[in-house]
Design a protein around this motif. Sequence first.
Motif, PDB file in Angstrom:
ATOM      1  N   LYS A 185       0.340   2.500  -4.306  1.00 15.12           N
ATOM      2  CA  LYS A 185       0.539   1.332  -3.554  1.00 15.12           C
ATOM      3  C   LYS A 185      -0.660   0.885  -2.888  1.00 15.12           C
ATOM      4  O   LYS A 185      -0.669  -0.455  -2.368  1.00 15.12           O
ATOM      5  CB  LYS A 185       1.666   1.510  -2.724  1.00 15.12           C
ATOM      6  N   THR A 221       7.745  -6.376  -3.464  1.00 11.25           N
ATOM      7  CA  THR A 221       6.848  -5.228  -3.023  1.00 11.25           C
ATOM      8  C   THR A 221       6.295  -5.507  -1.732  1.00 11.25           C
ATOM      9  O   THR A 221       6.219  -6.692  -1.323  1.00 11.25           O
ATOM     10  CB  THR A 221       5.747  -5.275  -4.047  1.00 11.25           C
ATOM     11  N   TYR A 275       0.858   2.267 -11.751  1.00 17.17           N
ATOM     12  CA  TYR A 275       2.100   3.247 -11.612  1.00 17.17           C
ATOM     13  C   TYR A 275       2.150   3.399 -13.170  1.00 17.17           C
ATOM     14  O   TYR A 275       2.812   4.532 -13.153  1.00 17.17           O
ATOM     15  CB  TYR A 275       3.120   2.253 -11.218  1.00 17.17           C
ATOM     16  N   ASP A 328       5.113   4.127  -4.891  1.00 19.93           N
ATOM     17  CA  ASP A 328       5.498   3.249  -3.498  1.00 19.93           C
ATOM     18  C   ASP A 328       5.042   4.134  -2.250  1.00 19.93           C
ATOM     19  O   ASP A 328       4.764   3.460  -1.285  1.00 19.93           O
ATOM     20  CB  ASP A 328       6.719   2.526  -3.438  1.00 19.93           C
ATOM     21  N   VAL A 364      -1.471  -3.404 -10.089  1.00 18.12           N
ATOM     22  CA  VAL A 364      -0.834  -2.305  -9.267  1.00 18.12           C
ATOM     23  C   VAL A 364       0.239  -1.541 -10.277  1.00 18.12           C
ATOM     24  O   VAL A 364       0.165  -0.423 -10.173  1.00 18.12           O
ATOM     25  CB  VAL A 364       0.084  -3.110  -8.105  1.00 18.12           C
ATOM     26  N   LYS A 387       8.094  -3.988 -11.807  1.00 17.67           N
ATOM     27  CA  LYS A 387       8.079  -2.791 -10.843  1.00 17.67           C
ATOM     28  C   LYS A 387       9.537  -2.012 -10.759  1.00 17.67           C
ATOM     29  O   LYS A 387       9.583  -0.872 -10.557  1.00 17.67           O
ATOM     30  CB  LYS A 387       7.684  -3.312  -9.371  1.00 17.67           C
TER      31      LYS A 387
END
Length: 237
Positions: free
Chosen positions: A211, A32, A225, A196, A221, A46
């Motif tokens: 993000k 990230t 999502y 993102d 985070v 992620k």
Amino acid sequence: MEKRQELYAGKAKSVFATDDPDHLILTFRDDTSAFDGERMESLARKGMVNNRFNAFIMEQLAAAGIPTHFTQRLSDTESVVKKLDMIPVECVVRNIAAGGLVKRLGVEEGKELNPPTFELFLKNDALHDPMINESLAETFGWATPEQLAEMKALTFRVNDVLKRLFADGGLLLVDYKLEFGLFKGEIVLGDEFSPDGCRLWDAETREKLDKDRFRQGLGGVIEAYEEVGRRIGVGFD
Ligand code: 5GP
């Protein structure tokens, strides 16, 4: 389909050649980044979350008649896509003021933008993706006026489809960035659509679920999502 050599490693995805010259394999990594790669961190799950999220969104867009490069999800972190000649221009639509717009113009975060705005940025990390316009894109050969018009029309069609999809999940689609490329002469949506590259707020509380949680050090985070994904019907099993 056989996965061959790595062609390119971006900040969050890698691109691999395949035995089919028209197709590539994208792998979504846990990496990230923010602030043009100045801040990098690995966030567990992620790659899987964004790969599944992107596959779901690309399928929704294709069903609405928008041409995309997405072909199929191969595994938790890999998808097959058409090999595009990428146009080095980022298209941004904003429904609500946030991020760069607030910084640049001093408007209040959260202000509804009516009509939604459309902006172009040059995809160039070294230059920090500067804002450009149609004239610059034409003069420097980044895209033709016809291609820009098509990209703009498609970016707004994506807004119609996704604003509704997210609204059904109690979410506001604040803004997002799209990238396009050419496949056999046709403008096709490329790259990815995931939290993102967009901003998503809870419609009631306006909690940030994208993000910006990473950019602003808010934590949670990937949980955010996944929450967004669950609300719109993405399966993470
Ligand atoms: P802003 O101009 O406010 O920084 O970004 C507008 C929207 O486009 C946001 O949803 C942001 O996430 C997305 N965006 C703009 N540039 C990039 C980029 O280079 N990478 C990613 N992942 N998203 C971007």
